[in-house]
Motif scaffolding. Structure first.
Motif, PDB file in Angstrom:
ATOM      1  N   GLU A  69      12.075  33.311  63.511  1.00 30.39           N
ATOM      2  CA  GLU A  69      10.929  34.335  62.473  1.00 30.39           C
ATOM      3  C   GLU A  69      11.738  34.777  62.478  1.00 30.39           C
ATOM      4  O   GLU A  69      11.319  36.117  61.276  1.00 30.39           O
ATOM      5  CB  GLU A  69       9.694  34.356  63.044  1.00 30.39           C
ATOM      6  N   ARG A  70      12.215  36.812  63.670  1.00 28.03           N
ATOM      7  CA  ARG A  70      12.677  37.614  63.025  1.00 28.03           C
ATOM      8  C   ARG A  70      14.126  37.519  62.278  1.00 28.03           C
ATOM      9  O   ARG A  70      14.119  39.020  61.596  1.00 28.03           O
ATOM     10  CB  ARG A  70      12.577  37.926  64.486  1.00 28.03           C
ATOM     11  N   LYS A  71      14.744  36.345  62.824  1.00 25.31           N
ATOM     12  CA  LYS A  71      16.011  37.076  61.592  1.00 25.31           C
ATOM     13  C   LYS A  71      15.887  36.227  60.365  1.00 25.31           C
ATOM     14  O   LYS A  71      16.508  36.823  59.129  1.00 25.31           O
ATOM     15  CB  LYS A  71      17.121  35.377  62.742  1.00 25.31           C
ATOM     16  N   THR A  72      14.431  35.436  59.928  1.00 26.28           N
ATOM     17  CA  THR A  72      14.548  34.923  58.947  1.00 26.28           C
ATOM     18  C   THR A  72      13.948  36.215  57.833  1.00 26.28           C
ATOM     19  O   THR A  72      14.343  36.227  57.033  1.00 26.28           O
ATOM     20  CB  THR A  72      13.792  33.694  59.127  1.00 26.28           C
ATOM     21  N   ARG A  73      13.029  36.647  58.179  1.00 16.87           N
ATOM     22  CA  ARG A  73      12.502  38.045  57.992  1.00 16.87           C
ATOM     23  C   ARG A  73      13.207  38.890  58.035  1.00 16.87           C
ATOM     24  O   ARG A  73      13.893  40.185  56.592  1.00 16.87           O
ATOM     25  CB  ARG A  73      10.910  39.277  58.484  1.00 16.87           C
ATOM     26  N   THR A  74      14.513  39.477  59.180  1.00 20.21           N
ATOM     27  CA  THR A  74      15.736  40.315  58.133  1.00 20.21           C
ATOM     28  C   THR A  74      16.275  39.793  56.488  1.00 20.21           C
ATOM     29  O   THR A  74      16.738  40.448  56.196  1.00 20.21           O
ATOM     30  CB  THR A  74      16.247  40.319  59.853  1.00 20.21           C
ATOM     31  N   PHE A  75      16.660  38.488  57.203  1.00 21.76           N
ATOM     32  CA  PHE A  75      18.208  38.329  56.100  1.00 21.76           C
ATOM     33  C   PHE A  75      17.111  38.279  54.592  1.00 21.76           C
ATOM     34  O   PHE A  75      17.407  38.289  53.731  1.00 21.76           O
ATOM     35  CB  PHE A  75      18.050  36.833  56.317  1.00 21.76           C
ATOM     36  N   GLU A  76      15.967  37.934  54.838  1.00 20.82           N
ATOM     37  CA  GLU A  76      14.780  37.791  52.902  1.00 20.82           C
ATOM     38  C   GLU A  76      15.137  39.456  52.596  1.00 20.82           C
ATOM     39  O   GLU A  76      15.729  39.566  51.980  1.00 20.82           O
ATOM     40  CB  GLU A  76      13.056  37.262  53.665  1.00 20.82           C
ATOM     41  N   ALA A  77      14.362  40.734  54.028  1.00 19.41           N
ATOM     42  CA  ALA A  77      14.861  41.769  53.522  1.00 19.41           C
ATOM     43  C   ALA A  77      16.244  42.165  53.128  1.00 19.41           C
ATOM     44  O   ALA A  77      16.117  42.822  52.664  1.00 19.41           O
ATOM     45  CB  ALA A  77      14.752  42.865  54.709  1.00 19.41           C
ATOM     46  N   ILE A  78      16.979  42.042  54.076  1.00 18.08           N
ATOM     47  CA  ILE A  78      18.512  41.931  53.484  1.00 18.08           C
ATOM     48  C   ILE A  78      19.038  41.773  51.665  1.00 18.08           C
ATOM     49  O   ILE A  78      19.083  42.544  51.249  1.00 18.08           O
ATOM     50  CB  ILE A  78      19.578  41.852  54.018  1.00 18.08           C
ATOM     51  N   ARG A  79      18.231  40.161  51.836  1.00 20.65           N
ATOM     52  CA  ARG A  79      18.441  39.194  50.384  1.00 20.65           C
ATOM     53  C   ARG A  79      18.090  40.373  49.087  1.00 20.65           C
ATOM     54  O   ARG A  79      18.213  40.530  47.869  1.00 20.65           O
ATOM     55  CB  ARG A  79      18.312  38.735  50.160  1.00 20.65           C
ATOM     56  N   ASN A  80      16.719  41.338  49.694  1.00 19.55           N
ATOM     57  CA  ASN A  80      15.933  41.714  48.957  1.00 19.55           C
ATOM     58  C   ASN A  80      16.185  42.847  47.999  1.00 19.55           C
ATOM     59  O   ASN A  80      15.990  43.634  46.851  1.00 19.55           O
ATOM     60  CB  ASN A  80      14.435  41.620  48.920  1.00 19.55           C
ATOM     61  N   HIS A  81      17.114  43.926  48.931  1.00 19.04           N
ATOM     62  CA  HIS A  81      17.496  44.959  48.677  1.00 19.04           C
ATOM     63  C   HIS A  81      19.520  44.678  48.102  1.00 19.04           C
ATOM     64  O   HIS A  81      20.290  45.646  47.864  1.00 19.04           O
ATOM     65  CB  HIS A  81      18.025  45.619  50.454  1.00 19.04           C
ATOM     66  N   ILE A  82      20.033  43.850  47.677  1.00 21.14           N
ATOM     67  CA  ILE A  82      20.994  43.502  47.665  1.00 21.14           C
ATOM     68  C   ILE A  82      21.315  43.246  46.256  1.00 21.14           C
ATOM     69  O   ILE A  82      20.003  42.193  45.502  1.00 21.14           O
ATOM     70  CB  ILE A  82      21.549  42.123  48.279  1.00 21.14           C
ATOM     71  N   TYR A  83      21.792  43.832  45.633  1.00 21.63           N
ATOM     72  CA  TYR A  83      22.573  44.033  44.013  1.00 21.63           C
ATOM     73  C   TYR A  83      23.477  42.793  44.043  1.00 21.63           C
ATOM     74  O   TYR A  83      24.310  43.193  44.558  1.00 21.63           O
ATOM     75  CB  TYR A  83      22.341  45.491  43.413  1.00 21.63           C
ATOM     76  N   LYS A  84      23.160  42.245  43.001  1.00 20.27           N
ATOM     77  CA  LYS A  84      24.417  41.112  42.426  1.00 20.27           C
ATOM     78  C   LYS A  84      25.360  41.411  41.560  1.00 20.27           C
ATOM     79  O   LYS A  84      24.159  42.066  40.402  1.00 20.27           O
ATOM     80  CB  LYS A  84      23.108  39.615  42.406  1.00 20.27           C
ATOM     81  N   ASP A  85      26.320  41.812  41.200  1.00 20.55           N
ATOM     82  CA  ASP A  85      26.807  41.984  40.397  1.00 20.55           C
ATOM     83  C   ASP A  85      27.775  41.371  39.424  1.00 20.55           C
ATOM     84  O   ASP A  85      28.603  40.215  40.155  1.00 20.55           O
ATOM     85  CB  ASP A  85      28.408  43.147  41.006  1.00 20.55           C
ATOM     86  N   GLU A  86      26.948  40.340  38.975  1.00 22.06           N
ATOM     87  CA  GLU A  86      27.355  39.255  38.526  1.00 22.06           C
ATOM     88  C   GLU A  86      29.082  39.009  38.459  1.00 22.06           C
ATOM     89  O   GLU A  86      30.097  38.091  37.611  1.00 22.06           O
ATOM     90  CB  GLU A  86      26.472  38.446  37.113  1.00 22.06           C
ATOM     91  N   LYS A  87      29.637  39.953  36.988  1.00 25.96           N
ATOM     92  CA  LYS A  87      30.429  40.636  36.791  1.00 25.96           C
ATOM     93  C   LYS A  87      31.946  40.431  37.112  1.00 25.96           C
ATOM     94  O   LYS A  87      32.911  39.461  37.492  1.00 25.96           O
ATOM     95  CB  LYS A  87      30.698  42.113  35.690  1.00 25.96           C
ATOM     96  N   ASP A  88      31.816  41.077  38.626  1.00 27.89           N
ATOM     97  CA  ASP A  88      32.301  41.136  39.672  1.00 27.89           C
ATOM     98  C   ASP A  88      32.429  39.718  40.971  1.00 27.89           C
ATOM     99  O   ASP A  88      33.373  39.907  41.581  1.00 27.89           O
ATOM    100  CB  ASP A  88      32.744  42.380  40.412  1.00 27.89           C
ATOM    101  N   ASN A  89      31.554  39.278  40.973  1.00 27.28           N
ATOM    102  CA  ASN A  89      30.803  38.626  41.572  1.00 27.28           C
ATOM    103  C   ASN A  89      31.061  38.560  43.385  1.00 27.28           C
ATOM    104  O   ASN A  89      31.092  38.480  44.137  1.00 27.28           O
ATOM    105  CB  ASN A  89      32.094  37.314  41.611  1.00 27.28           C
ATOM    106  N   ILE A  90      30.584  40.436  43.157  1.00 19.43           N
ATOM    107  CA  ILE A  90      30.232  40.790  44.529  1.00 19.43           C
ATOM    108  C   ILE A  90      28.620  40.845  44.764  1.00 19.43           C
ATOM    109  O   ILE A  90      27.816  41.208  43.819  1.00 19.43           O
ATOM    110  CB  ILE A  90      30.475  42.271  44.736  1.00 19.43           C
TER     111      ILE A  90
END
Length: 179
Positions: A69-90
């Motif tokens: 549960e802790r890891k799931t919440r952590t991964f979700e928080a990280i995903r929510n703070h990540i920006y997707k740069d579609e142009k450069d695929n990063i």
């Protein structure tokens, strides 16, 4: 930034699929949002403020279910703070321009962040300034399998590179060849 863009764009050719994340640890000097054209509203210190309480509430005898549960919440928080740069695929985790925010980046947070990023990505690039000898950054980098340190050909940067190599070889057991 350029290295991440090249690896994101060209590392995914000929059937290869490299997941690339660029983490900005140049707190107080953030620039990635400008280079990549992101609107700035999520950053690494916001992520630390969200994950910090999760890490402080770990029970002494954490069960497997609680850990998941802790890891799931952590991964979700990280995903929510990540920006997707579609142009450069990063994917990009932005820093902040407030130097005082370093205090939010606890060792527990940095260790958890890099542990999760290693599971989420094939390549994690950390952008930090030449005054990189902040304990949190070094601890995060120490969990990596290999380190490639790119620096300008200026005497202070080269000195810092030598210091970094010395820290990793003497304190963390890295072989010089792996840096």
């Amino acid at each position: 930034t350029n290295l991440a863009a090249v690896l994101g764009k060209y590392g995914n050719m000929n059937g290869n699929k490299s997941r690339v994340c660029l983490v900005e640890f140049t707190l107080g000097e953030k620039e990635l949002d400008l280079f990549l054209g992101f609107r700035f509203d999520r950053n690494i210190t916001g992520l630390a403020r969200q994950i910090g309480p999760i890490l402080h509430d770990i029970p002494e005898n954490e069960t497997k279910e609680q850990m998941i549960e802790r890891k799931t919440r952590t991964f979700e928080a990280i995903r929510n703070h990540i920006y997707k740069d579609e142009k450069d695929n990063i994917d990009v985790l932005l820093g902040t321009d407030a130097q005082y925010d370093y205090d939010v980046l606890s060792e527990d947070f940095v260790n958890e962040l890099f542990s999760c990023l290693r599971q989420m990505y094939d390549i994690v690039i950390v952008d930090f300034s030449t005054d990189m000898c902040r304990r949190q950054i070094i601890l995060g980098l120490a969990s990596m399998e290999e380190i490639y340190y790119l620096c300008p050909m200026e005497i202070p940067a080269i000195r810092n590179a030598k210091t970094l190599i010395n820290v990793f070889t003497t304190q963390y057991g890295f072989r010089k060849e792996s840096i």
